[in-house]
Write a protein that holds these residues in place. Sequence first.
Motif, short mmCIF file in Angstrom:
data_model
loop_
_atom_site.label_atom_id
_atom_site.label_comp_id
_atom_site.label_asym_id
_atom_site.label_seq_id
_atom_site.Cartn_x
_atom_site.Cartn_y
_atom_site.Cartn_z
N GLY A 33 0.80 -1.22 0.00
CA GLY A 33 0.00 0.00 0.00
C GLY A 33 0.83 1.27 0.00
O GLY A 33 1.97 1.29 0.46
N LYS A 34 0.23 2.34 -0.49
CA LYS A 34 0.92 3.64 -0.56
C LYS A 34 0.94 4.36 0.77
O LYS A 34 1.81 5.18 1.03
CB LYS A 34 0.26 4.53 -1.62
CG LYS A 34 0.47 4.01 -3.02
CD LYS A 34 -0.20 4.91 -4.03
CE LYS A 34 -0.04 4.34 -5.42
NZ LYS A 34 -0.75 5.12 -6.43
N ASP A 35 -0.03 4.09 1.62
CA ASP A 35 -0.11 4.76 2.91
C ASP A 35 0.91 4.14 3.86
O ASP A 35 0.79 2.98 4.25
CB ASP A 35 -1.53 4.64 3.49
CG ASP A 35 -1.75 5.52 4.70
OD1 ASP A 35 -0.78 5.81 5.43
OD2 ASP A 35 -2.91 5.89 4.94
N THR A 36 1.92 4.91 4.23
CA THR A 36 3.00 4.39 5.06
C THR A 36 2.68 4.40 6.56
O THR A 36 3.47 3.89 7.34
CB THR A 36 4.29 5.19 4.81
OG1 THR A 36 4.05 6.56 5.14
CG2 THR A 36 4.75 5.07 3.37
N VAL A 37 1.55 4.97 6.93
CA VAL A 37 1.18 5.05 8.34
C VAL A 37 0.00 4.14 8.65
O VAL A 37 0.00 3.42 9.66
CB VAL A 37 0.84 6.51 8.73
CG1 VAL A 37 0.39 6.58 10.17
CG2 VAL A 37 2.05 7.40 8.50
N HIS A 38 -1.01 4.16 7.81
CA HIS A 38 -2.24 3.40 8.04
C HIS A 38 -2.26 2.16 7.17
O HIS A 38 -2.84 2.16 6.09
CB HIS A 38 -3.47 4.28 7.76
CG HIS A 38 -3.51 5.50 8.59
ND1 HIS A 38 -3.16 6.74 8.09
CD2 HIS A 38 -3.82 5.68 9.89
CE1 HIS A 38 -3.27 7.63 9.06
NE2 HIS A 38 -3.66 7.02 10.17
N ASN A 39 -1.62 1.10 7.66
CA ASN A 39 -1.57 -0.15 6.92
C ASN A 39 -1.51 -1.33 7.87
O ASN A 39 -1.21 -1.17 9.05
CB ASN A 39 -0.39 -0.15 5.93
CG ASN A 39 0.93 0.01 6.63
OD1 ASN A 39 1.35 -0.86 7.38
ND2 ASN A 39 1.60 1.14 6.41
N ASN A 40 -1.78 -2.50 7.34
CA ASN A 40 -1.82 -3.70 8.17
C ASN A 40 -0.45 -4.05 8.75
O ASN A 40 -0.37 -4.60 9.86
CB ASN A 40 -2.39 -4.89 7.40
CG ASN A 40 -1.54 -5.28 6.22
OD1 ASN A 40 -1.35 -4.49 5.30
ND2 ASN A 40 -1.04 -6.50 6.22
N ALA A 41 0.63 -3.72 8.06
CA ALA A 41 1.96 -4.03 8.58
C ALA A 41 2.23 -3.26 9.87
O ALA A 41 2.82 -3.79 10.81
CB ALA A 41 3.03 -3.72 7.53
N GLN A 42 1.80 -2.01 9.93
CA GLN A 42 1.97 -1.20 11.13
C GLN A 42 1.22 -1.83 12.31
O GLN A 42 1.75 -1.95 13.41
CB GLN A 42 1.47 0.23 10.90
CG GLN A 42 1.47 1.11 12.12
CD GLN A 42 2.86 1.39 12.65
OE1 GLN A 42 3.79 1.58 11.89
NE2 GLN A 42 3.00 1.43 13.96
#
Length: 128
Positions: A95-104
Amino acid sequence: MIRCKRVYEAIEDQDGQRVLVDRLWPRNKRKTDLHGQWLREVAPSDELRKALHAGALDFAGFTRRYQQELAAHPEHWYPLLDLAGKGDLTLLYAGKDTVHNNAQVLAEWLEAELDRRGPGSSPVCYGQ
């Protein structure tokens, strides 16, 4: 240390073990270019992923529901604790969103589990 990083970013020595944690394979990425593992079963369910992308859930709601899925299936994420305990671990996402993602969310979940078991480190996600 557990890091989060877009799968499209350059591979770095400090990445350590690299694990793709998305349910779908990233576009325009060859499997030979991953230089790591793909654990699709640790990703959010299709239903949850689609609800977030459709706007039916905000990120806080997504996080709560994803954490419930993680709690129900420790067999999916437990191998990641092993990897994190042995050294650096980089959770890859497309994903492009570096803050709101499943990895976080997953990194924070794993760090909490490691903290329960002993000394740990904080997750680092590029782009924050």
